[in-house]
Design an enzyme around this catalytic site. Structure first.
Site, PDB file in Angstrom:
ATOM      1  N   GLY A   1       0.814  -1.266  -0.087  1.00 18.99           N
ATOM      2  CA  GLY A   1      -0.131   0.108   0.074  1.00 18.99           C
ATOM      3  C   GLY A   1       0.817   1.422  -0.156  1.00 18.99           C
ATOM      4  N   ASN A   2       0.186   2.402   0.362  1.00 16.14           N
ATOM      5  CA  ASN A   2       1.012   3.687   0.211  1.00 16.14           C
ATOM      6  C   ASN A   2       0.193   4.493   1.328  1.00 16.14           C
ATOM      7  OD1 ASN A   2      -1.152   5.440  -0.963  1.00 16.14           O
ATOM      8  ND2 ASN A   2      -0.592   3.955  -2.725  1.00 16.14           N
TER       9      ASN A   2
END
Ligand code: CTP
Length: 412
Positions: free
Chosen positions: A206-207
């Protein structure tokens, strides 16, 4: 400021309770006058409690105060919401059968109508003629928003969101009588948050995107009168009211949702942080650590560049110049160039109309409540800076979009 808030008899009357709150919280003294029909939707007690003032629509209540003359005379602003077809007709004809219509005839200050009705009623020549008449006399009549109506139908006829009416009312008081919401009648698709690329049923890449800027954009676009579709990837904040939400998880899901939504949109804003890569293989079962099996390697493959694809599809469909596409860029300067040089190259590469450039570092932008951006335009216009809360930045971006849109695709 003294405001008379006239409430018409439509289902959207319930939304006007929020509008009333916006007025009172901004320190205004509000007298609510609901029509008889409006009280079938929202009762007098609600209006009295929220406004702190007695509520009536009868010219025969408190006659000694001569309310049918006084209220309109003293009002700095009269706002009618929802302005039903019936109320618009009565106002245009100058009828004076109740306290609200008397007040409209007595009003000396600006008057704002925020219409809400079914599309057919709004487009009926009788209603349109009434709107024309009212505008020709100096009243401001907002365009209704487009979207879901009371039943299963949708089209122009929705009451603009309370924040939008509030904004238009304030603009009117500042003397801008021809004020129309900058994105009225426009459909705006906004992607927000960060995609998650699964590795196995419990893990993902993810980020750090929180979705705050995208949500602020959705609010600003909604307040500017647009019909907003929010393509929500993973976000730390809730989507706002009054927008259509499509939930997505991965870049591939976002791609499908974006291409689908873009087809009918006037504006597409790609503020989501899309993973450029995804794991080449997704395990159906949880990946186990096994003694002696060595450290696992994760192979990645490229995700499609959604922004680029949106531009290409638009151009291929001959909609270049009619649909505005806005990209975001998170940049750090490096040995190859500074932030703006990288951003300028990205603008050319992606082919979008506007690129909103963030200067990022680990402690900047992500999850924060403030932001500072530069807006680059393909048209070659000077870079525009915007800074402040994410709401301030969103308002600046939406205002710029409104101007660009008027240039490339003027409203009829
Ligand atoms: N974007 C997209 N599809 C992707 C990746 C990004 O649509 N697969 C969009 C983002 O929503 C954003 C813009 O493209 O509007 C960002 O461009 P991107 O190329 O991802 O920029 P960076 O992440 O900054 O990557 P790089 O500098 O490595 O090109």
């Amino acid at each position: 400021m003294r405001i008379v808030l006239g409430v018409g008899g439509g289902i959207a009357a319930y939304k006007v309770a929020s509008l009333l709150r916006l007025f009172t919280e901004a320190g205004h003294y509000v007298t609510v006058i609901p029509t008889e029909a409006a009280t079938r939707f929202v009762g007098t007690a609600t209006w009295e409690a929220l406004s702190g003032n007695p509520v009536s629509n009868s010219v025969f209540d408190d006659v000694h105060q001569v309310n049918h003359v006084r209220l309109g005379h003293e009002a700095d602003l009269v706002v009618i919401a929802p302005a039903t077809a019936d109320l618009l007709a009565k106002a245009a004809a100058g009828l004076a059968g109740d306290l609200l219509t008397n007040t409209l005839l007595m009003a000396r200050g600006p008057v704002l109508f925020a219409p809400a009705m079914h599309t057919e009623m709004w487009q009926h020549p009788a209603t349109q003629a009434n709107v024309e008449t009212l505008r020709s006399r100096g009243a401001a009549v907002l365009e209704p928003a487009t979207g879901r109506l009371t039943g299963t139908d949708s089209g122009p006829g929705r009451l603009p969101e309370p924040e939008a009416i509030f904004e238009a009312a304030m603009a009117l008081v500042q003397g801008r009588s021809d004020y129309q919401l900058p994105l009225a009648g426009r459909i705006v698709t906004i992607s927000a948050g960060g995609t998650r690329e699964p590795l196995d049923p419990v893990r993902f890449l993810g980020n750090r995107s929180s979705g705050k800027q995208g949500v602020a954009l959705a609010v600003a676009a909604r307040n500017a009168g647009a019909t907003v579709r929010l393509l929500a990837a993973h976000m730390d904040v809730a989507p706002p009211a009054g927008v259509e939400v499509v939930r997505v998880d991965t870049a591939l899901q976002l791609r499908d949702a974006a291409l689908d939504a873009a087809a009918g949109s006037d504006v597409v804003i790609m503020s989501a942080a899309v993973a450029d890569f995804r794991p080449a293989e997704v395990s159906d079962t949880k990946i186990k650590k096994r003694d002696g099996a060595g450290d696992p390697m994760i192979a990645l493959v490229r995700n499609p560049d959604i922004l680029h694809e949106l531009v290409e599809r638009r151009n291929a469909a001959g909609r270049a110049g009619r649909q505005l596409i806005v990209g975001f860029a998170a940049e750090t300067g490096d040995d190859d160039g500074d932030v703006l040089a990288h951003a300028e190259a990205k603008l050319q590469r992606k082919g979008c109309d506007l690129l909103v450039v963030n200067h990022v570092g680990t402690d900047r932008v992500f999850g924060q409540d403030t932001n500072s951006v530069v807006i680059l335009a393909r048209s070659g216009a000077e870079p525009q800076e915007a800074a402040g809360t994410k709401a301030d930045v969103a308002a600046a971006i939406v205002a710029r979009i409104g101007l660009e849109l008027e240039r490339v695709s003027p409203r009829p």
